[in-house]
Write a protein that holds these residues in place. Structure first.
Motif, PDB file in Angstrom:
ATOM      1  N   TYR A 157       0.846  -1.183   0.000  1.00  0.00           N
ATOM      2  CA  TYR A 157       0.000   0.000   0.000  1.00  0.00           C
ATOM      3  C   TYR A 157       0.882   1.233   0.000  1.00  0.00           C
ATOM      4  O   TYR A 157       2.001   1.213   0.513  1.00  0.00           O
ATOM      5  N   GLY A 158       0.348   2.309  -0.578  1.00  0.00           N
ATOM      6  CA  GLY A 158       1.049   3.577  -0.569  1.00  0.00           C
ATOM      7  C   GLY A 158       0.116   4.683  -0.133  1.00  0.00           C
ATOM      8  O   GLY A 158      -1.104   4.579  -0.288  1.00  0.00           O
ATOM      9  N   GLU A 164      -4.264  10.284  -0.736  1.00  0.00           N
ATOM     10  CA  GLU A 164      -4.746   9.048  -1.350  1.00  0.00           C
ATOM     11  C   GLU A 164      -4.125   7.826  -0.676  1.00  0.00           C
ATOM     12  O   GLU A 164      -2.942   7.814  -0.363  1.00  0.00           O
ATOM     13  N   LEU A 165      -4.940   6.817  -0.463  1.00  0.00           N
ATOM     14  CA  LEU A 165      -4.471   5.495  -0.055  1.00  0.00           C
ATOM     15  C   LEU A 165      -4.597   4.617  -1.290  1.00  0.00           C
ATOM     16  O   LEU A 165      -5.689   4.511  -1.873  1.00  0.00           O
ATOM     17  N   ILE A 166      -3.479   4.007  -1.714  1.00  0.00           N
ATOM     18  CA  ILE A 166      -3.489   3.197  -2.925  1.00  0.00           C
ATOM     19  C   ILE A 166      -2.948   1.806  -2.622  1.00  0.00           C
ATOM     20  O   ILE A 166      -2.137   1.631  -1.717  1.00  0.00           O
ATOM     21  N   LYS A 176      -3.525   1.421  -7.546  1.00  0.00           N
ATOM     22  CA  LYS A 176      -4.975   1.521  -7.695  1.00  0.00           C
ATOM     23  C   LYS A 176      -5.526   2.265  -6.484  1.00  0.00           C
ATOM     24  O   LYS A 176      -5.179   1.932  -5.341  1.00  0.00           O
ATOM     25  N   LEU A 177      -6.362   3.261  -6.722  1.00  0.00           N
ATOM     26  CA  LEU A 177      -6.922   4.059  -5.640  1.00  0.00           C
ATOM     27  C   LEU A 177      -7.841   3.209  -4.759  1.00  0.00           C
ATOM     28  O   LEU A 177      -8.752   2.556  -5.257  1.00  0.00           O
ATOM     29  N   PHE A 181      -8.714  10.718   0.973  1.00  0.00           N
ATOM     30  CA  PHE A 181      -9.100  11.423   2.191  1.00  0.00           C
ATOM     31  C   PHE A 181      -8.949  12.921   1.936  1.00  0.00           C
ATOM     32  O   PHE A 181      -7.842  13.416   1.748  1.00  0.00           O
ATOM     33  N   ASP A 182     -10.074  13.631   1.922  1.00  0.00           N
ATOM     34  CA  ASP A 182     -10.035  15.069   1.668  1.00  0.00           C
ATOM     35  C   ASP A 182      -9.326  15.796   2.803  1.00  0.00           C
ATOM     36  O   ASP A 182      -9.433  15.416   3.976  1.00  0.00           O
TER      37      ASP A 182
END
Length: 195
Positions: A157-158, A164-166, A176-177, A181-182
């Motif tokens: 995961y990144g 963004e958590l991908i 891949k998204l 998180f706004d």
């Protein structure tokens, strides 16, 4: 061991400190001062207890065995780690055009990965040999400024500066998204040994 380590520096310091998180008191204890330049931006720990710290096109290796022994003997308090300085010789990542863009991680197969900003098109996932620092590009992630990497549940995961958590495919490098998180920015990520 389950100990949470981090790297960081005070605004006036020109080198990185190694820190340990005290879960009881909820604060970071400085374990040592290093000779690593303050723009270090990635750290991962393998199953032998060696920390890998990335700085631009360099890889620093730090054996945490003595730190773990000191923790066992004296516990986690500021006085246990007074005036400890660690000098480490860096290893050149080869080829040297790979530049750490934000983080590194060791997955459950004990493989070291790093994000690289060597191409203006975006960040790439790179596999690095832990012994020689020989590196191979796995592929473009498709996201920029991946500043956090972690391995959990047999996945990579990144996290990004854009909140963004991908998920990242360790065979192709493709991201891949998972969720955005706004109003958040991520600068690092970690997981526990049981994940």
């Amino acid at each position: 061991s389950g100990t949470l380590y981090g790297i960081g520096y005070l605004k006036r310091a020109s080198v990185v400190g190694l820190y340990i998180f005290d879960t009881t008191e909820n604060f970071w204890v400085k374990a040592a001062t290093t000779n690593i330049a303050k723009h270090a931006n990635g750290m991962a720990i393998d199953f032998e207890g060696v920390a890998f710290i990335t700085v631009d096109d360099k890889l620093f290796k730090l054996d945490l065995t003595s730190t773990e022994k000191l923790l066992e003997q004296k516990g986690l308090k500021d006085t246990s780690f007074t005036n400890i300085t660690i000098n480490i010789q860096p290893t050149q990542i080869n080829p040297n055009y790979f530049i750490s863009s934000g983080d590194s991680v060791v997955n459950k197969q004990n493989t070291l990965f790093m994000t690289s900003k060597h191409d203006p098109a975006g960040d790439f996932l790179v596999e690095i040999n832990r012994d020689t620092a020989a590196a191979v590009s796995i592929g473009q992630i498709g996201f920029d400024r991946v500043f956090g990497l972690t391995a959990a549940w047999n996945n990579l995961y990144g996290t990004t500066l854009e909140g963004e958590l991908i998920s990242i495919d360790s065979k192709t490098g493709k991201g891949k998204l998972v969720k955005k998180f706004d109003n958040k920015r991520w600068y690092g990520a970690a997981s526990s040994p049981n994940r």
